[in-house]
Design a protein around this motif. Structure first.
Motif, short mmCIF file in Angstrom:
data_model
loop_
_atom_site.label_atom_id
_atom_site.label_comp_id
_atom_site.label_asym_id
_atom_site.label_seq_id
_atom_site.Cartn_x
_atom_site.Cartn_y
_atom_site.Cartn_z
N LEU A 2 0.84 -1.20 0.00
CA LEU A 2 0.00 0.00 0.00
C LEU A 2 0.87 1.25 0.00
CD1 LEU A 2 -2.83 1.21 0.04
CD2 LEU A 2 -2.76 1.07 2.55
N LYS A 31 1.98 1.85 -3.49
CA LYS A 31 0.90 2.31 -4.36
C LYS A 31 0.50 3.76 -4.08
CE LYS A 31 -1.35 -2.13 -5.18
NZ LYS A 31 -1.31 -2.12 -6.64
N THR A 32 0.62 4.19 -2.83
CA THR A 32 0.15 5.53 -2.45
C THR A 32 1.25 6.56 -2.34
OG1 THR A 32 0.31 5.01 -0.09
CG2 THR A 32 -1.83 4.60 -1.17
N ILE A 44 2.94 6.90 0.33
CA ILE A 44 2.96 7.24 1.76
C ILE A 44 3.87 6.23 2.45
CG2 ILE A 44 1.58 7.51 3.85
CD1 ILE A 44 -0.87 7.94 1.97
N LEU A 55 1.80 5.06 7.39
CA LEU A 55 0.55 4.33 7.24
C LEU A 55 0.19 3.60 8.53
CD1 LEU A 55 0.93 2.78 3.67
CD2 LEU A 55 -0.76 4.49 4.40
N ASN A 70 -4.88 11.92 2.43
CA ASN A 70 -4.26 10.60 2.57
C ASN A 70 -5.31 9.50 2.63
OD1 ASN A 70 -1.59 11.38 2.50
ND2 ASN A 70 -1.42 11.59 4.70
N ASN A 73 -6.79 8.91 -0.78
CA ASN A 73 -5.75 8.30 -1.61
C ASN A 73 -5.66 6.80 -1.30
OD1 ASN A 73 -3.51 7.91 -3.28
ND2 ASN A 73 -2.08 8.86 -1.86
N ILE A 74 -5.70 6.45 -0.03
CA ILE A 74 -5.64 5.06 0.40
C ILE A 74 -6.87 4.30 -0.06
CG2 ILE A 74 -5.74 3.58 2.46
CD1 ILE A 74 -3.97 5.87 3.80
N ALA A 134 -6.68 3.58 -3.73
CA ALA A 134 -5.75 2.49 -4.02
C ALA A 134 -6.36 1.14 -3.66
CB ALA A 134 -4.44 2.70 -3.26
N GLU A 177 -7.15 -1.97 -6.14
CA GLU A 177 -6.62 -3.30 -5.84
C GLU A 177 -7.73 -4.35 -5.80
OE1 GLU A 177 -3.75 -6.18 -4.84
OE2 GLU A 177 -3.41 -4.12 -5.48
#
Length: 103
Positions: free
Chosen positions: A58, A61-62, A64, A69, A83, A86-87, A90, A94
């Motif tokens: 993750l 992908k982000t 961060i 995280l 954030n 964005n998470i 993602a 997925e």
């Protein structure tokens, strides 16, 4: 009340083996955030992340950092809206789903 390790492991095993349950868990996490239950939303999302993509992937992908995280989804976590969305974006990608808000 904190969840026991056995319970978390049971939930994570079900997430890995049951597509409908896994997608429902992601939906439930987002619904909790929208209802103002941010602590519960973070907890559900943390379990979802652990059982699916994992924090290192993750993070990749982000963009961060993985430690950030972990902090965001800890007991005192407070992710920014940017954030968090964005998470969620993602995780939707997925999972191959698109969540939407219906009034």
């Amino acid at each position: 009340m904190a969840l026991t390790r056995d319970f978390r492991e049971t939930v994570q095993a079900r997430v890995r083996n049951d597509d409908k349950f896994r997608r429902g868990l992601l939906k439930d996490a987002v619904e909790e955030f929208l209802a103002g239950e941010t602590a519960l939303g973070r907890e559900i999302l943390r379990d979802f992340i652990n059982a699916t993509v994992g924090f290192p992937e993750l993070a990749a992908k982000t963009g961060i950092h993985v430690k950030t995280l972990h902090q965001m989804f800890g007991p005192k976590g407070n992710p920014t809206a940017a954030n968090l969305f964005n998470i969620i974006a993602a995780l939707q990608e997925e999972e191959g789903v698109r969540l939407r808000v219906v009034a």
